[in-house]
Design an enzyme around this catalytic site. Structure first.
Site, PDB file in Angstrom:
ATOM      1  CB  CYS A 156      -9.305  -7.374   0.463  1.00 18.61           C
ATOM      2  SG  CYS A 156      -7.947  -6.668   0.189  1.00 18.61           S
ATOM      3  NE  ARG A 202      -3.094  -4.189   1.953  1.00 20.76           N
ATOM      4  CZ  ARG A 202      -1.969  -3.644   2.051  1.00 20.76           C
ATOM      5  NH1 ARG A 202      -1.820  -2.950   2.958  1.00 20.76           N
ATOM      6  NH2 ARG A 202      -1.118  -3.699   1.208  1.00 20.76           N
ATOM      7  CB  SER A 215      -5.704 -22.699  -9.575  1.00 17.78           C
ATOM      8  OG  SER A 215      -6.729 -23.820 -10.274  1.00 17.78           O
TER       9      SER A 215
END
Length: 620
Positions: free
Chosen positions: A2, A48, A360
């Site tokens: 968020c 959010r 990642s």
């Protein structure tokens, strides 16, 4: 995942209007929902992006059942299910990790954060105690900025949200300019905006009775594990394999479609390979490719995608594509940086493919000695006797090196030879510096250069007890990784409401690897310990391939398609009183003439700085 904002102790300030303005500035971070909470003396806001428990039950700010606690939370708690079982006496109303934070605070108070494995920045208002607690995760994966003036504090996930509050002057932090020009970023706690600070990783700020106190709950150099010290190489490899596998598996918890960035390098390939072992569905992978083969890693990424049977998407980038994308990428830059547009582009396409969360390989180089700086620092340690030679002789030799073969490497050798000490706190800052202080003094004219921030950070670290390669890891983590790579990843991925998770920065893995002796970690071959620990997971042609990094062909573009854009920005930067226009003009000329000591990165981050100042209306 968020974006959060808030203010405390604002007195007569209209909290509702301020929260609305700040929330609006970070809509891109959380398009699924928004909310605010206002109590006497405090206001909390949130945007959010639903990842866990997509229902309305996950709405924030989230209140405890008794209404005493109010929480806004950015990030993920990966071990929230285990914690939920441990906190079974709490009456949970949702399936969110957000509510687990409330339950943990009720049980453990301020120390609740020590039980969390995740990436996060959150603010918790304890109404009974009339105090606000603001936390940032151990490795600094999620950002948290704040501003204090008179009797109030503001905080937010982005600098832009603070600027849009109407309560933060848009003025350049001139003391931070030296830092940016040295390292293409500003190191926390400072930022490019005067008065705006960044909460350091592993820290908590408590605001109560008009005063703020900041303390440390975790520090990377002091928490390393000694578990590996008396183990064999086989045992260490097994531990690394298990810890990394667990880190990847933890990060697959999500109620939305997920994927992975895949460059075809060791780190991203390892993450994809481990994902494929535990994921219930076929893994989706995304890779940036170029028409210019010298910059393209397409064949390596494709080989990994084929090996692990992923659903693979290639993002073929042309100069024209980039020209069309660069205005949006620069506009998404919350804080100026010499890097980032590459992550913006891959995040954009990943999100457009219906992915909300991606893994990642960031952090692998820092932990497993993947950069050249590790070998360089190891060599400098062995040859530190050179610093004892006569300074005059060393300076003469250094100047001759630059004269005979002008290059970035020659300039750095010359700088090293001028040092009175070759301790790591002296040599490491030079290895990462963009321009020499002599040049920056010319560029800035009469303005005094500030003390080197990287040197200050290293001096403050208590890491002499660590193995040398781990000391370099701590230096990388505490400077370049936290203040450039992680900040860029957050601002560029969240521009598209895409959450990026980084398994290599699982704190349990970090603590263990930092305690591994150098003899097991020295990169005789690329990231030897990591690749050995992975066994036959990766093919040898991936392990032994040339390291390219996740780069765009900037050198060509700045002399071609981006020439006018860059020249215009440099001219405008030169018009500002802080800069010497003649020096900037000569730098641009040298770059276009092919001077090896002026690479594209030494041009681009100056272009970015001017663009960011203009975009945000910051007075220099």
């Amino acid at each position: 995942m968020c974006g959060i904002v808030g203010l405390v102790g604002a007195g007569a300030v209209k909290a509702e209007a301020v929260l609305a303005a700040m929330n609006a500035a970070i809509t891109h971070r959380g398009p699924d929902d928004s909310g605010c909470y206002i109590d006497e003396g405090v206001g909390l806001g949130q945007r959010r992006l639903s990842i866990i428990d997509l229902s309305i039950a996950g709405h924030q700010p989230m209140l405890s059942a008794d209404g005493n606690l109010a929480l806004v939370f950015n990030g993920e708690i990966y071990n929230y299910r285990e914690l939920k079982q441990e906190l079974s006496d709490y009456s949970f109303r949702t399936q969110t990790d957000t509510e687990v934070i409330l339950a943990a605070y009720k049980r453990w108070g301020k120390d609740c954060v020590k039980h969390f494995n995740g990436m996060f920045a959150f603010a918790l208002w304890d109404k009974a105690k009339q105090e606000l607690l603001i936390y940032r995760d151990r490795l600094g994966i999620k950002p948290l900025y704040y501003y204090h003036q008179d009797n109030y504090w503001l905080f937010a996930s982005e600098v832009r949200a603070l600027l849009q509050s109407g309560m933060v002057p848009k003025k350049l932090n001139k003391a931070a300019l030296s830092d940016y020009l040295r390292y293409q970023t500003v190191h926390a706690p400072e930022t490019m905006v005067a008065g705006v600070k960044m909460l350091l990783p592993g820290h908590v700020m408590v605001i109560k009775n008009g005063k703020a106190t900041i303390s440390t709950y975790w520090s990377v150099e002091n928490v390393y594990s000694r578990e590996a010290e008396n183990k064999s190489y086989q045992e260490v490899k097994k531990d690394v394999s298990n810890l990394l596998s667990q880190a990847v598996e933890r990060r697959l918890i999500a109620d939305v479609p997920f994927g992975a960035f895949l460059s075809g390098g060791i780190d991203s390939s390892a993450v994809v390979g481990l994902m494929s072992r535990v994921a219930a569905k076929k893994v989706k992978t995304f890779a940036v490719t170029f028409e210019e083969e010298a910059f393209s890693e397409a064949k390596y990424a494709a080989a990994i995608a084929k090996k692990f049977a992923t659903e693979h998407t290639e993002i073929k980038l042309t100069p024209q594509d980039f020209l069309e994308t660069i205005p949006a990428a620069l506009k998404a830059m919350d804080h100026p940086s010499g890097d980032g547009p590459n992550t913006y582009i891959v995040s954009k396409v990943t999100k457009e493919a219906g992915i909300t969360m991606a893994l990642s390989g960031l952090g692998g180089d820092e932990l497993f000695a993947g950069y050249d700086v590790f070998k360089r620092m190891h060599k400098l340690e062995r040859y530190n006797w050179i610093a004892a030679l006569p300074l005059g002789a060393r300076r003469t030799f250094g100047r001759s090196v630059v004269t005979m073969k002008p290059s970035v490497a020659a300039v750095k050798i010359n700088e090293l030879l001028r040092l009175s000490s070759w301790h790591m706190t002296d040599t490491y800052p030079i290895t990462r510096q963009i321009f020499t202080d002599d040049f920056l003094q010319e560029l800035l004219g009469e303005q005094q250069l500030q003390q080197n921030s990287v040197q200050q950070i290293l001096t403050g670290l208590q890491q002499d007890q660590l193995p040398l390669l781990s000391q370099v890891s701590v230096a990388e983590i505490s400077t370049y990784m936290q203040n450039t790579l992680l900040r860029d990843t957050d601002q560029m991925s969240m521009a598209h409401a895409l959450e990026v998770r980084v398994p290599f920065l699982d704190y349990k893995l970090v603590e263990y690897v930092l305690g591994i002796p150098d003899k097991f970690k020295y990169p005789a071959t690329p990231k030897k310990l990591l690749t050995d620990a992975l066994g036959d997971l990766l093919p040898m042609d991936i392990i032994n391939r040339p390291k390219m990094g996740f780069l765009l062909p900037w050198q060509q573009w700045l002399k071609g398609e981006l020439y006018t854009f860059a020249e215009t920005k440099l001219e405008r930067l030169g018009e500002r009183e802080l800069f010497n226009a003649a020096v900037l003009k000569e730098l641009w000329r040298k770059f276009n003439a092919g001077d090896a000591s002026v690479t594209w990165s030494r041009i681009w981050y100056l272009v970015v700085l001017e663009n960011w100042l203009e975009e945000n209306g910051v007075e220099a």
